[in-house]
Write a protein that holds these residues in place. Structure first.
Motif, PDB file in Angstrom:
ATOM      1  N   VAL A 109       0.607  -0.812   0.383  1.00 16.10           N
ATOM      2  CA  VAL A 109      -0.331   0.339  -0.147  1.00 16.10           C
ATOM      3  C   VAL A 109       0.815   1.464   0.136  1.00 16.10           C
ATOM      4  CG1 VAL A 109      -1.575   0.873   1.176  1.00 16.10           C
ATOM      5  CG2 VAL A 109      -1.691  -1.175   1.155  1.00 16.10           C
ATOM      6  N   GLY A 110       0.818   1.914  -0.386  1.00 12.07           N
ATOM      7  CA  GLY A 110       1.513   3.778  -0.545  1.00 12.07           C
ATOM      8  C   GLY A 110       0.992   4.488   0.274  1.00 12.07           C
ATOM      9  N   PHE A 111       1.240   5.103   0.330  1.00 12.11           N
ATOM     10  CA  PHE A 111       0.981   6.375   2.035  1.00 12.11           C
ATOM     11  C   PHE A 111       1.572   7.454   1.332  1.00 12.11           C
ATOM     12  CE2 PHE A 111       0.788   2.227   4.561  1.00 12.11           C
ATOM     13  CZ  PHE A 111      -0.782   1.971   4.538  1.00 12.11           C
ATOM     14  N   PRO A 112       0.530   8.466   0.889  1.00 13.85           N
ATOM     15  CA  PRO A 112       1.128   9.948   0.580  1.00 13.85           C
ATOM     16  C   PRO A 112       0.437  11.044   1.560  1.00 13.85           C
ATOM     17  CG  PRO A 112      -1.210   9.223  -0.360  1.00 13.85           C
ATOM     18  CD  PRO A 112      -0.673   7.847   0.601  1.00 13.85           C
ATOM     19  N   PRO A 113       1.627  12.249   1.304  1.00 12.32           N
ATOM     20  CA  PRO A 113       1.200  13.119   3.216  1.00 12.32           C
ATOM     21  C   PRO A 113       0.021  14.207   2.660  1.00 12.32           C
ATOM     22  CG  PRO A 113       3.007  13.722   1.633  1.00 12.32           C
ATOM     23  CD  PRO A 113       2.913  11.919   0.833  1.00 12.32           C
ATOM     24  N   ALA A 114      -0.263  13.563   0.841  1.00 16.30           N
ATOM     25  CA  ALA A 114      -1.330  14.700   0.403  1.00 16.30           C
ATOM     26  C   ALA A 114      -2.444  14.185   1.151  1.00 16.30           C
ATOM     27  CB  ALA A 114      -1.168  14.804  -0.953  1.00 16.30           C
ATOM     28  N   ARG A 115      -3.884  15.091   1.022  1.00 13.78           N
ATOM     29  CA  ARG A 115      -4.586  14.925   1.374  1.00 13.78           C
ATOM     30  C   ARG A 115      -5.876  14.213   0.407  1.00 13.78           C
ATOM     31  NH1 ARG A 115     -10.049  15.716   1.591  1.00 13.78           N
ATOM     32  NH2 ARG A 115     -11.109  16.547   3.390  1.00 13.78           N
ATOM     33  N   LEU A 116      -6.321  13.478   0.834  1.00 15.26           N
ATOM     34  CA  LEU A 116      -7.566  12.168  -0.530  1.00 15.26           C
ATOM     35  C   LEU A 116      -8.504  12.681  -0.313  1.00 15.26           C
ATOM     36  CD1 LEU A 116      -5.463   9.046   0.074  1.00 15.26           C
ATOM     37  CD2 LEU A 116      -4.233  10.492  -1.789  1.00 15.26           C
ATOM     38  N   VAL A 117      -9.699  13.278  -1.035  1.00 15.57           N
ATOM     39  CA  VAL A 117     -10.633  12.920  -0.309  1.00 15.57           C
ATOM     40  C   VAL A 117     -11.118  11.817  -0.224  1.00 15.57           C
ATOM     41  CG1 VAL A 117     -12.888  13.114  -1.834  1.00 15.57           C
ATOM     42  CG2 VAL A 117     -11.176  14.651  -2.698  1.00 15.57           C
ATOM     43  N   TYR A 118     -10.434  10.689  -0.782  1.00 16.95           N
ATOM     44  CA  TYR A 118     -11.462   8.538  -0.779  1.00 16.95           C
ATOM     45  C   TYR A 118      -9.989   8.540  -0.639  1.00 16.95           C
ATOM     46  CZ  TYR A 118     -16.285  10.302  -1.323  1.00 16.95           C
ATOM     47  OH  TYR A 118     -17.414  10.274  -0.233  1.00 16.95           O
ATOM     48  N   PRO A 119      -9.947   7.462  -0.073  1.00 18.23           N
ATOM     49  CA  PRO A 119      -7.936   6.800  -0.172  1.00 18.23           C
ATOM     50  C   PRO A 119      -8.561   5.431  -1.587  1.00 18.23           C
ATOM     51  CG  PRO A 119      -8.936   6.403   2.057  1.00 18.23           C
ATOM     52  CD  PRO A 119      -9.805   7.376   1.638  1.00 18.23           C
ATOM     53  N   MET A 120      -8.221   4.765  -1.781  1.00 17.25           N
ATOM     54  CA  MET A 120      -7.947   4.713  -3.099  1.00 17.25           C
ATOM     55  C   MET A 120      -7.689   2.967  -3.111  1.00 17.25           C
ATOM     56  SD  MET A 120      -7.559   7.078  -6.178  1.00 17.25           S
ATOM     57  CE  MET A 120      -5.883   7.320  -6.030  1.00 17.25           C
ATOM     58  N   LEU A 121      -8.596   2.496  -3.562  1.00 13.83           N
ATOM     59  CA  LEU A 121      -8.265   0.470  -3.302  1.00 13.83           C
ATOM     60  C   LEU A 121      -8.089   0.492  -5.084  1.00 13.83           C
ATOM     61  CD1 LEU A 121     -11.090  -0.865  -1.640  1.00 13.83           C
ATOM     62  CD2 LEU A 121      -8.700  -0.634  -1.121  1.00 13.83           C
ATOM     63  N   GLY A 122      -7.084   0.894  -5.594  1.00 15.07           N
ATOM     64  CA  GLY A 122      -6.208   0.782  -6.979  1.00 15.07           C
ATOM     65  C   GLY A 122      -6.085  -0.872  -7.603  1.00 15.07           C
ATOM     66  N   PHE A 123      -5.080  -0.391  -8.763  1.00 20.32           N
ATOM     67  CA  PHE A 123      -5.108  -2.116  -9.227  1.00 20.32           C
ATOM     68  C   PHE A 123      -3.920  -2.848  -8.292  1.00 20.32           C
ATOM     69  CE2 PHE A 123      -2.031  -4.652 -12.158  1.00 20.32           C
ATOM     70  CZ  PHE A 123      -3.269  -5.399 -12.537  1.00 20.32           C
ATOM     71  N   ALA A 124      -2.930  -2.641  -8.435  1.00 20.36           N
ATOM     72  CA  ALA A 124      -1.657  -2.977  -7.664  1.00 20.36           C
ATOM     73  C   ALA A 124      -2.118  -2.753  -6.118  1.00 20.36           C
ATOM     74  CB  ALA A 124      -0.567  -2.451  -7.880  1.00 20.36           C
ATOM     75  N   GLY A 125      -1.569  -3.200  -5.416  1.00 20.85           N
ATOM     76  CA  GLY A 125      -2.615  -4.197  -3.898  1.00 20.85           C
ATOM     77  C   GLY A 125      -4.199  -4.715  -3.739  1.00 20.85           C
ATOM     78  N   CYS A 126      -4.856  -4.592  -4.584  1.00 17.15           N
ATOM     79  CA  CYS A 126      -5.909  -4.557  -4.494  1.00 17.15           C
ATOM     80  C   CYS A 126      -6.806  -5.164  -6.081  1.00 17.15           C
ATOM     81  CB  CYS A 126      -7.256  -3.465  -4.212  1.00 17.15           C
ATOM     82  SG  CYS A 126      -8.658  -3.463  -3.878  1.00 17.15           S
ATOM     83  N   LEU A 127      -6.879  -4.370  -6.955  1.00 19.66           N
ATOM     84  CA  LEU A 127      -8.272  -4.696  -8.165  1.00 19.66           C
ATOM     85  C   LEU A 127      -6.953  -5.965  -8.485  1.00 19.66           C
ATOM     86  CD1 LEU A 127      -9.923  -1.870  -9.255  1.00 19.66           C
ATOM     87  CD2 LEU A 127     -10.656  -3.677  -7.315  1.00 19.66           C
ATOM     88  N   GLN A 128      -5.711  -5.735  -8.647  1.00 17.15           N
ATOM     89  CA  GLN A 128      -5.178  -6.561  -9.414  1.00 17.15           C
ATOM     90  C   GLN A 128      -5.470  -8.096  -8.859  1.00 17.15           C
ATOM     91  OE1 GLN A 128      -1.077  -5.866  -7.135  1.00 17.15           O
ATOM     92  NE2 GLN A 128      -0.398  -7.583  -7.981  1.00 17.15           N
ATOM     93  N   PHE A 129      -5.980  -9.084  -7.694  1.00 19.25           N
ATOM     94  CA  PHE A 129      -6.313  -9.958  -7.382  1.00 19.25           C
ATOM     95  C   PHE A 129      -8.371 -10.365  -7.512  1.00 19.25           C
ATOM     96  CE2 PHE A 129      -2.847  -8.337  -3.855  1.00 19.25           C
ATOM     97  CZ  PHE A 129      -1.901  -8.681  -4.619  1.00 19.25           C
ATOM     98  N   PHE A 130      -8.536  -9.296  -8.584  1.00 25.08           N
ATOM     99  CA  PHE A 130     -10.024  -9.425  -8.766  1.00 25.08           C
ATOM    100  C   PHE A 130     -10.928  -9.271  -9.548  1.00 25.08           C
ATOM    101  CE2 PHE A 130      -9.530  -8.310  -4.098  1.00 25.08           C
ATOM    102  CZ  PHE A 130     -10.111  -9.248  -3.486  1.00 25.08           C
ATOM    103  N   GLY A 131     -11.458  -9.945 -10.446  1.00 29.00           N
ATOM    104  CA  GLY A 131     -12.592  -9.681 -11.375  1.00 29.00           C
ATOM    105  C   GLY A 131     -13.713  -7.926 -10.646  1.00 29.00           C
TER     106      GLY A 131
END
Length: 152
Positions: A109-131
Motif C-alpha cells: 500500500v502507498g501512503f502519500p502525505p497529501a490529503r485524499l478525498v477518499y483512499p483508493m483501492l487501485g490496481f496494485a494491492g487490490c484490483l490485481q487480485f479481483f475481477g
C-alpha cells in the motif's frame, strides 16, 4: 467467492445535469479494514480501476502502528490529491466483506502525505487480485477473486 457492494450516494452541492438533475453521485465506495501490527482501522475507500496503486493517507499508517521512516519511496499520480505525489510503501493486510463473503490478503500500500478525498483501492494491492464489474444500471460493484489472489 464474489463480493457485491452497493454504490454510495455522495451528495452534491447542486444537481448534476449529466445525471438528469440528480443531487447525488453514485460512487463505488466500500469499507475496508487495514490491519497493522498495532491495530486495525476501517476506512471508506473508492474502488478505482484507473488508479495504479492502493493508497491511504500516511496518518492511517501511524494509526495502525506502521512506521514509514525507512519505507521504500516512489511517486504516483493521485487524482484525488491533484497531481504527482511522493508515496511511502508498506506491506499490510487488507480485509473486505460485503456481509456475506470475506476476503483478506497481504498488499503493498502507498501512503502519500497529501490529503485524499477518499483512499483508493487501485490496481496494485487490490484490483490485481479481483475481477471487477461495475453495474451502472443497479449501482453496484462486484469483486470476484482471480488466480492471483493470495489471501483467504
Amino acid at each position: 467467492m464474489t463480493l457485491r457492494f452497493r454504490y454510495y450516494p455522495a451528495r452534491l452541492g447542486r444537481p448534476l445535469y449529466s445525471l438528469g438533475g440528480r443531487s447525488v453521485r453514485p460512487r463505488p465506495i466500500v469499507d475496508v479494514a487495514i490491519v497493522g501490527p498495532g491495530s486495525t482501522r476501517v476506512r471508506s475507500a473508492l474502488l478505482d480501476p484507473a488508479a495504479d496503486a492502493t493508497v491511504f493517507h500516511e496518518s492511517t499508517a501511524a494509526a495502525i502502528g506502521i512506521d514509514l521512516a525507512g519505507a521504500p519511496v516512489g511517486h504516483g499520480t493521485v487524482a484525488t490529491a491533484g497531481g504527482i505525489v511522493a508515496l511511502r510503501y508498506a506491506h499490510m493486510m487488507l480485509r473486505l466483506t460485503d456481509g456475506h463473503e470475506r476476503r483478506e490478503w497481504l498488499a503493498i500500500v502507498g501512503f502519500p502525505p497529501a490529503r485524499l478525498v477518499y483512499p483508493m483501492l487501485g490496481f496494485a494491492g487490490c484490483l490485481q487480485f479481483f475481477g471487477a464489474h461495475f453495474f451502472g444500471d443497479v449501482e453496484e460493484a462486484e469483486l470476484t477473486i482471480n488466480r492471483l489472489y493470495p489471501g483467504t
